[in-house]
Design an enzyme around this catalytic site. Sequence first.
Site, PDB file in Angstrom:
ATOM      1  CB  VAL A  95      -0.812  -0.046   1.275  1.00 48.73           C
ATOM      2  CG1 VAL A  95      -1.547   1.368   1.569  1.00 48.73           C
ATOM      3  CG2 VAL A  95      -1.948  -1.158   1.069  1.00 48.73           C
TER       4      VAL A  95
ATOM      5  NE  ARG B 256      -9.941  -9.950  18.339  1.00 49.61           N
ATOM      6  CZ  ARG B 256     -10.075 -10.761  17.063  1.00 49.61           C
ATOM      7  NH1 ARG B 256     -10.823 -10.100  16.309  1.00 49.61           N
ATOM      8  NH2 ARG B 256      -9.235 -11.803  17.121  1.00 49.61           N
TER       9      ARG B 256
ATOM     10  CG  ASP C 186     -16.180 -11.192  10.867  1.00 48.66           C
ATOM     11  OD1 ASP C 186     -14.993 -10.950  11.590  1.00 48.66           O
ATOM     12  OD2 ASP C 186     -16.842 -11.904  11.264  1.00 48.66           O
TER      13      ASP C 186
ATOM     14  CB  THR D 103      -8.970 -13.046   9.009  1.00 49.22           C
ATOM     15  OG1 THR D 103      -9.569 -14.114   9.645  1.00 49.22           O
ATOM     16  CG2 THR D 103      -9.962 -13.106   7.755  1.00 49.22           C
TER      17      THR D 103
ATOM     18  CG  ASP E 198     -10.643 -17.319  11.447  1.00 48.61           C
ATOM     19  OD1 ASP E 198      -9.611 -17.926  11.904  1.00 48.61           O
ATOM     20  OD2 ASP E 198     -11.232 -16.588  12.357  1.00 48.61           O
TER      21      ASP E 198
ATOM     22  NE  ARG F 155      -1.132 -38.478  11.326  1.00 48.42           N
ATOM     23  CZ  ARG F 155      -2.426 -39.239  11.839  1.00 48.42           C
ATOM     24  NH1 ARG F 155      -2.106 -40.260  12.441  1.00 48.42           N
ATOM     25  NH2 ARG F 155      -3.402 -38.858  11.365  1.00 48.42           N
TER      26      ARG F 155
ATOM     27  NE  ARG G 215     -14.331 -15.011  16.596  1.00 42.27           N
ATOM     28  CZ  ARG G 215     -13.639 -13.798  16.705  1.00 42.27           C
ATOM     29  NH1 ARG G 215     -13.416 -13.666  18.071  1.00 42.27           N
ATOM     30  NH2 ARG G 215     -13.207 -13.338  15.650  1.00 42.27           N
TER      31      ARG G 215
ATOM     32  CD  GLU H 141      -6.268 -41.416  12.222  1.00 40.34           C
ATOM     33  OE1 GLU H 141      -5.771 -40.116  12.817  1.00 40.34           O
ATOM     34  OE2 GLU H 141      -5.776 -41.980  11.580  1.00 40.34           O
TER      35      GLU H 141
ATOM     36  CE  LYS I 241      -7.210 -45.740  11.019  1.00 42.95           C
ATOM     37  NZ  LYS I 241      -6.636 -44.411  10.570  1.00 42.95           N
TER      38      LYS I 241
END
Length: 324
Positions: free
Chosen positions: A23, A72, A103, A126, A128, A155, A172, A188, A214
């Site tokens: 920017v 926020r 958002d 974000t 998300d 794992r 969220r 799984e 498993k």
Amino acid sequence: MKKIAVFTSGGDAPGMNACIRAVVRNGLYHGIQIVGIKRGYEGMIDGDFEVMSSRSVSNIIHRGGTILKSARSQRFRTEEGMKYAYQNLKAERIDGVIAIGGDGTFKGAKEFSDKFGTSFIGIAGTIDNDLYGTDYTLGYDTAINTVVEAIDKIRDTAHSHDRLFFIEVMGRDAGFIALNAGLATGAEAILIPESVTNLEQLIENLEYGWRRKKTSSIVIVAEGDEAGGAFEIVQKVKPHLLNHYDIRVTILGHIQRGGAPTCMDRVRASRMGVAAVDALLAGRKGEMVGIQNNQITFTPLEKAVKHALEVNANLLKIAEILAL
Ligand code: F6P
């Protein structure tokens, strides 16, 4: 348009710095003065502004977080807070504002511009990936790679100890991180808010896995899942697992929001940052810059936040088949 302000708001995301850089430098390229607003809407209310130069964005393209900081803001939800913010923008003679966030950021921008007429362009930032009008939000690619790296490590130990791990990831209201990281790590089971979580079915699948020899398993839980977070779900399923599994819970938390942005996040950040400045100069406002099918696109801010998101149900099915 002579002076443009830029800020980052909401949860930080890797790629925000690369975007600020784009920017600032595209603005300067067009002879526009760029002002950075610190701490999102909080800084707008407090008048925490800083004139940016090409050098103030040197050596940040590879850094996570945001040099402008983020927040926020509760105060921006009040009429008084918005009024202070407007007075500060006016006193600084800001002609247009670029908001990098998710958002909450865009809802605030829409309300503010409806009230005061300020020209806003949003950039989808974000981890998300939960905005309509872009295939990918900034930070999402880095976050899923961070998550995959963490789950791979878990794992290893799950396998060594014959354990069942419930791993909670961020998101969220959205399961994009859980779904894609789950598929990439061979989980799984993947529990996300966009699909109904059936805990009886989960117990049955895990027991079936145990009968098929498993010895270790991974269940990914999106934090927004309607059945609860990972700890809550474990409380519910544990009594029904017939002591076949030694269970552990890991919450990945804010590790998912930090770190150096991936190549894709840097490229997308650079493209979206440049496009946002070009858009303001072309007289656009009230829209979010996104990338769809590798093309820059614009979506009205209210549509970007409101539209129902769809996860690819086919990915869930693939994950289920491959977890056999
Ligand atoms: O920025 C999005 C997000 O990371 C969500 O996935 C998560 O629920 C939330 O932020 C956490 O926010 P905070 O850091 O303010 O607790």
